[in-house]
Design a protein around this motif. Structure first.
Motif, PDB file in Angstrom:
ATOM      1  N   GLY A 149       0.783  -1.231   0.000  1.00  0.00           N
ATOM      2  CA  GLY A 149       0.000   0.000   0.000  1.00  0.00           C
ATOM      3  C   GLY A 149       0.817   1.284   0.000  1.00  0.00           C
ATOM      4  N   VAL A 150       2.140   1.176  -0.022  1.00  0.00           N
ATOM      5  CA  VAL A 150       3.016   2.351  -0.040  1.00  0.00           C
ATOM      6  C   VAL A 150       3.657   2.452  -1.426  1.00  0.00           C
ATOM      7  CG1 VAL A 150       5.088   3.418   0.949  1.00  0.00           C
ATOM      8  CG2 VAL A 150       3.510   2.146   2.425  1.00  0.00           C
ATOM      9  N   THR A 151       3.592   3.623  -2.029  1.00  0.00           N
ATOM     10  CA  THR A 151       4.250   3.835  -3.313  1.00  0.00           C
ATOM     11  C   THR A 151       5.747   3.989  -3.079  1.00  0.00           C
ATOM     12  OG1 THR A 151       2.300   4.904  -4.242  1.00  0.00           O
ATOM     13  CG2 THR A 151       4.402   5.329  -5.348  1.00  0.00           C
ATOM     14  N   MET A 152       6.507   3.117  -3.731  1.00  0.00           N
ATOM     15  CA  MET A 152       7.953   3.083  -3.563  1.00  0.00           C
ATOM     16  C   MET A 152       8.617   3.514  -4.868  1.00  0.00           C
ATOM     17  SD  MET A 152       8.377   1.844  -0.456  1.00  0.00           S
ATOM     18  CE  MET A 152      10.083   1.305  -0.422  1.00  0.00           C
ATOM     19  N   ILE A 153       9.767   4.154  -4.747  1.00  0.00           N
ATOM     20  CA  ILE A 153      10.614   4.460  -5.899  1.00  0.00           C
ATOM     21  C   ILE A 153      11.913   3.699  -5.704  1.00  0.00           C
ATOM     22  CG2 ILE A 153      11.811   6.234  -7.233  1.00  0.00           C
ATOM     23  CD1 ILE A 153       9.882   8.288  -6.029  1.00  0.00           C
ATOM     24  N   SER A 154      12.324   3.002  -6.741  1.00  0.00           N
ATOM     25  CA  SER A 154      13.613   2.310  -6.735  1.00  0.00           C
ATOM     26  C   SER A 154      14.473   2.960  -7.803  1.00  0.00           C
ATOM     27  CB  SER A 154      13.419   0.834  -7.048  1.00  0.00           C
ATOM     28  OG  SER A 154      14.672   0.191  -7.190  1.00  0.00           O
ATOM     29  N   GLN A 155      15.742   3.175  -7.493  1.00  0.00           N
ATOM     30  CA  GLN A 155      16.669   3.726  -8.476  1.00  0.00           C
ATOM     31  C   GLN A 155      17.957   2.924  -8.502  1.00  0.00           C
ATOM     32  OE1 GLN A 155      17.292   7.901  -7.572  1.00  0.00           O
ATOM     33  NE2 GLN A 155      15.689   8.476  -9.037  1.00  0.00           N
ATOM     34  N   GLY A 156      18.466   2.710  -9.712  1.00  0.00           N
ATOM     35  CA  GLY A 156      19.796   2.178  -9.927  1.00  0.00           C
ATOM     36  C   GLY A 156      20.625   3.301 -10.532  1.00  0.00           C
ATOM     37  N   ILE A 157      21.814   3.544  -9.999  1.00  0.00           N
ATOM     38  CA  ILE A 157      22.614   4.693 -10.412  1.00  0.00           C
ATOM     39  C   ILE A 157      24.014   4.236 -10.814  1.00  0.00           C
ATOM     40  CG2 ILE A 157      23.608   6.901  -9.677  1.00  0.00           C
ATOM     41  CD1 ILE A 157      21.244   7.007  -7.619  1.00  0.00           C
ATOM     42  N   TRP A 158      24.441   4.614 -12.028  1.00  0.00           N
ATOM     43  CA  TRP A 158      25.811   4.414 -12.492  1.00  0.00           C
ATOM     44  C   TRP A 158      26.539   5.729 -12.329  1.00  0.00           C
ATOM     45  CZ3 TRP A 158      27.761  -0.211 -13.643  1.00  0.00           C
ATOM     46  CH2 TRP A 158      26.889  -1.235 -14.010  1.00  0.00           C
ATOM     47  N   ASP A 159      27.656   5.739 -11.578  1.00  0.00           N
ATOM     48  CA  ASP A 159      28.429   6.965 -11.417  1.00  0.00           C
ATOM     49  C   ASP A 159      29.900   6.613 -11.180  1.00  0.00           C
ATOM     50  OD1 ASP A 159      28.423   6.123  -8.746  1.00  0.00           O
ATOM     51  OD2 ASP A 159      27.362   7.875  -7.988  1.00  0.00           O
ATOM     52  N   GLU A 160      30.709   7.618 -10.909  1.00  0.00           N
ATOM     53  CA  GLU A 160      32.154   7.434 -10.707  1.00  0.00           C
ATOM     54  C   GLU A 160      32.770   6.639 -11.856  1.00  0.00           C
ATOM     55  OE1 GLU A 160      32.951   5.926  -6.766  1.00  0.00           O
ATOM     56  OE2 GLU A 160      31.915   7.605  -5.813  1.00  0.00           O
ATOM     57  N   ILE A 161      32.381   6.977 -13.085  1.00  0.00           N
ATOM     58  CA  ILE A 161      32.816   6.252 -14.272  1.00  0.00           C
ATOM     59  C   ILE A 161      34.195   6.744 -14.719  1.00  0.00           C
ATOM     60  CG2 ILE A 161      32.278   5.755 -16.687  1.00  0.00           C
ATOM     61  CD1 ILE A 161      29.276   6.250 -15.898  1.00  0.00           C
ATOM     62  N   THR A 162      35.166   5.814 -14.770  1.00  0.00           N
ATOM     63  CA  THR A 162      36.506   6.094 -15.288  1.00  0.00           C
ATOM     64  C   THR A 162      36.824   4.983 -16.294  1.00  0.00           C
ATOM     65  OG1 THR A 162      37.862   4.755 -13.784  1.00  0.00           O
ATOM     66  CG2 THR A 162      37.131   6.921 -12.960  1.00  0.00           C
ATOM     67  N   PRO A 163      37.954   5.054 -16.999  1.00  0.00           N
ATOM     68  CA  PRO A 163      38.310   3.968 -17.919  1.00  0.00           C
ATOM     69  C   PRO A 163      38.525   2.616 -17.232  1.00  0.00           C
ATOM     70  CG  PRO A 163      39.532   5.947 -18.479  1.00  0.00           C
ATOM     71  CD  PRO A 163      38.845   6.220 -17.158  1.00  0.00           C
ATOM     72  N   THR A 164      38.838   2.613 -15.937  1.00  0.00           N
ATOM     73  CA  THR A 164      39.148   1.353 -15.247  1.00  0.00           C
ATOM     74  C   THR A 164      38.212   1.008 -14.097  1.00  0.00           C
ATOM     75  OG1 THR A 164      40.701   2.492 -13.781  1.00  0.00           O
ATOM     76  CG2 THR A 164      41.602   1.545 -15.815  1.00  0.00           C
TER      77      THR A 164
END
Length: 191
Positions: A149-164
């Motif tokens: 009964g609770v509206t939830m938001i889920s997020q997946g986040i890509w960050d701190e992107i470097t070549p390695t």
């Protein structure tokens, strides 16, 4: 990168894409409503940074309300195909007996990425759980669902992107994004 593994992963992705496409009628009835408002725009090649072999250190909450974090290692092989509109990830976490495939597809009509998951135990391509794109080098994927009964938001986040290296984290909110609880953090390092 092992070329045999890359070829096998690309072939698996093609089979998964065929399963997602399925008969037109079934697809229409099972297609979710679409991305939440304000979803960042996606572009071909957004996931090029992820192609390759990876070692991953995981921090995962043992339960939704738990303060305890479990830590374990895993690995992934990622292949970009179809001119940058598809990214296929084979995730392997032996310590948790978790094996699966992430399938990211760019919906070119809506310019938004869809994130699908295939668990090794079921072999079923799930409907897109999250929609998203990149803004200023940070990728955000969101979904809205009901939990008791609770509206939830889920997020997946890509960050701190470097070549390695890069980081992926998952967070949830029960108050329309006013506060967030992180539930899973993955630190990726190139193999």
């Amino acid at each position: 990168m092992n070329e045999d593994r890359r070829g096998l992963l690309a072939a698996t992705a093609a089979a998964a894409l065929a399963a997602v496409a399925g008969p037109a009628k079934a697809q229409e009835s099972e297609t979710p409503a679409g991305p939440p408002p304000g979803t960042p725009e996606g572009n071909p090649g957004d996931f090029d940074f992820l192609t390759g072999e990876w070692r991953i250190h995981h921090r995962w909450r043992s339960g939704p309300q738990s303060a305890e974090w479990l830590e374990f290692d895993g690995e992934a092989t990622v292949v970009g195909i179809l001119g940058g509109i598809c990214s296929v990830e084979e995730l392997r976490i032996p310590a948790r007996n978790l094996f699966g495939m992430g399938l990211r597809l760019l919906d070119q009509e809506r310019n938004v990425w869809q994130d699908h998951w295939v668990n090794k135990n079921s072999g079923v391509v799930a409907a897109p759980g999250e929609y998203g794109g990149f803004t200023n080098g940070v990728g955000t994927w969101s979904s809205i669902y009901d939990q008791d009964g609770v509206t939830m938001i889920s997020q997946g986040i890509w960050d701190e992107i470097t070549p390695t290296s890069t980081r992926w984290r998952q967070r949830i909110s029960a108050d329309n994004g006013a506060t967030w609880q992180e539930t899973w953090i993955m630190h990726w390092r190139r193999a």
